[in-house]
Design a protein around this motif. Sequence first.
Motif, short mmCIF file in Angstrom:
data_model
loop_
_atom_site.label_atom_id
_atom_site.label_comp_id
_atom_site.label_asym_id
_atom_site.label_seq_id
_atom_site.Cartn_x
_atom_site.Cartn_y
_atom_site.Cartn_z
N ASP A 20 0.85 -1.30 -0.04
CA ASP A 20 0.09 -0.29 -0.13
C ASP A 20 1.04 1.46 0.03
O ASP A 20 0.41 2.03 -0.28
N TYR A 21 2.38 0.77 0.55
CA TYR A 21 3.41 2.27 0.82
C TYR A 21 4.03 2.61 -0.63
O TYR A 21 4.97 3.42 -0.88
N PHE A 70 4.59 4.18 -4.40
CA PHE A 70 4.42 5.45 -5.49
C PHE A 70 5.60 5.39 -6.31
O PHE A 70 6.71 5.33 -5.41
N ASP A 74 1.86 15.50 -4.97
CA ASP A 74 1.05 14.79 -4.34
C ASP A 74 1.89 13.98 -4.26
O ASP A 74 1.01 12.82 -2.94
N ALA A 75 2.55 13.24 -4.43
CA ALA A 75 3.06 12.05 -3.97
C ALA A 75 4.25 12.40 -3.23
O ALA A 75 4.63 11.48 -2.44
N LYS A 76 4.80 13.33 -3.35
CA LYS A 76 5.67 13.89 -2.67
C LYS A 76 5.76 13.66 -0.91
O LYS A 76 6.75 13.42 -0.54
N GLN A 135 3.54 12.00 0.59
CA GLN A 135 3.49 10.17 0.47
C GLN A 135 5.17 10.13 0.82
O GLN A 135 4.95 9.32 2.12
N ARG A 136 5.92 10.45 -0.05
CA ARG A 136 7.48 9.85 -0.21
C ARG A 136 8.19 9.57 1.17
O ARG A 136 8.40 9.24 1.85
N LEU A 155 6.46 11.16 4.16
CA LEU A 155 5.79 9.83 5.32
C LEU A 155 6.20 8.49 5.47
O LEU A 155 6.10 8.04 6.24
N TYR A 156 6.79 7.91 3.84
CA TYR A 156 6.75 6.94 3.99
C TYR A 156 8.12 6.27 4.43
O TYR A 156 8.41 5.64 5.84
N SER A 168 7.86 7.26 8.37
CA SER A 168 7.72 6.07 8.30
C SER A 168 7.91 4.65 8.85
O SER A 168 8.22 4.16 10.43
N GLN A 203 10.77 0.15 -2.58
CA GLN A 203 10.70 1.78 -2.57
C GLN A 203 11.84 2.08 -3.05
O GLN A 203 11.51 2.90 -4.02
#
Length: 268
Positions: free
Chosen positions: A25-26, A28, A36-38, A40-41, A43-44, A47, A199
């Motif tokens: 799910d993580y 991308f 929008d992806a930055k 999320q990156r 955060l990934y 995390s 990733q």
Amino acid sequence: MDSLEERVSVFYHENSDESDNNPSDYEFNVDDDDSDAKPQRILYWESQQALLQEILERSSLTGSKLRREVCEITEKVREQQADFCQCRKPNVDACNSCLRHGVVNLLCDQGFKATLCTSKWSESKKIPGGTHEYIEVMVIGSRTKQISYVVELEFRDQFEIVKACNEYRNLVKMLPKTFVGKPDYLNAIVRVVCDAAKQSMKESRIHMGPWRKRRFMLMKWSASVERLASVESSSTPNRYDLQSSLSSKRAYASSYRHFSASPAVVVT
């Protein structure tokens, strides 16, 4: 969800397939024009770092005496490599094997029940065959129960990737040079780092070889895992997806050999 087990399950499905057709799910893609992806990156990777840090901290709470002894003995053997080396070859892998032999010998002299293990697995459609040598130490825990500890002298080196993103390199730097811990913590660490490696390669648009995947990496220490499963077959499944990793290992030939051993001692 405060427990480490629950946090790990948030990141990874319990029965997920590691094939390229079933990304987590993580995962991308990060393009220059994809604003929008930055986030999320970011955060990934934050995390992943937080999760790995928590696993390492919890792992360090057990086996502190053994970990201290192993590190001291390893440094002693490295300083006297010429005396411990039996192969007399300028090959790094051969000398690393001699290093492990020397560490096992000195651990046994200190009263630890140390074993030199060799994991062997056959080639399949998904992973290549191979062998890996490491150390296992059996100690006595609470209620006189024997506990298996995996000792990997070149642990951090197992995850080094030349063409990796900076976030992945920072993640690898968090790993101890020498790992001394229980198999379930080892499984959790491998799961986090291998997902991060996947990733990182996806971001760089580099194909991830099967020898980088979690299934292959866990085979390296499968002799200890298989032995632990046989000892604790009547107990509840181990944490961090250890039980699910065993299902894939039973299809392969895994063995270990004793180098030397002595009665187990209590380790805290």
